[in-house]
Design a protein around this motif. Structure first.
Motif: not given
Length: 179
Positions: A62-72
């Motif tokens: 699950r893609l959760v709370n990834i900070p701004r401008h970080h790569a997915v």
């Protein structure tokens, strides 16, 4: 006689199997041997630009709370012809120059938001805004595409625009291929 047989074997290889070769070193040696023997029979030699370059990956968590401008990071590779996609970084590196087609899908639900950009070497080439109303009980897929001209070694990735709040795994994907 031995040299004569070797030449016949190389001629047969040159005229019928050159297109099927996938190893660069084998192609190089065969092409060199054919040209030394004067093969000009209209054989079209494959180039590194003609190999298939395509990848498809999906989120493996699950893609959760990834900070701004970080790569997915789409961690589960489904296909990676040409070896350009790196699941550890989430980045695709162009093995050869050309125009590439990319698509990415982010799936959210129940008031979640997950906005992304497609980035080439740090420059934004497209955006995918994905937000679902709080009252919704359905998942919402948000898909975007981009065609990007790339040089060999250029990198493309999906990054979080502002806040990667929550996106589903396995149905959030990133893929592309050389046109």
């Amino acid at each position: 006689m031995k040299t004569y047989v070797s030449c016949i074997v190389l001629v047969v290889l040159c005229s019928s199997a050159v297109k099927a070769l996938s190893k660069d070193w084998a192609y190089f040696y065969l092409k060199t041997a054919c040209s030394l023997m004067g093969n000009s029979g209209g054989v079209q030699y494959p180039t590194s630009d003609s190999r298939v370059i395509a990848f498809q990956a999906k989120a493996n968590k699950r893609l959760v709370n990834i900070p701004r401008h970080h790569a997915v990071k789409f961690g589960h590779i489904i296909i990676n012809k040409g070896g350009g996609y790196d699941s550890r970084t989430g980045k695709f590196t162009a093995p050869v120059a050309g125009v590439y087609f990319f698509d990415w899908t982010i799936v959210t639900d129940n008031g979640d938001e997950f906005n992304t950009d497609i980035v080439k070497n740090g420059a934004v080439f497209g955006t995918n805004l994905c937000r679902v109303r709080l009252v919704s009980t359905n998942e919402k897929p948000c898909t975007a595409t981009a065609r990007i001209e790339m040089k060999r070694g250029d990198k493309v990735w999906i990054r979080v625009t502002d806040n990667g709040k929550d996106a589903h795994m396995t149905i959030s994907t990133f893929g592309g291929h050389k046109l």
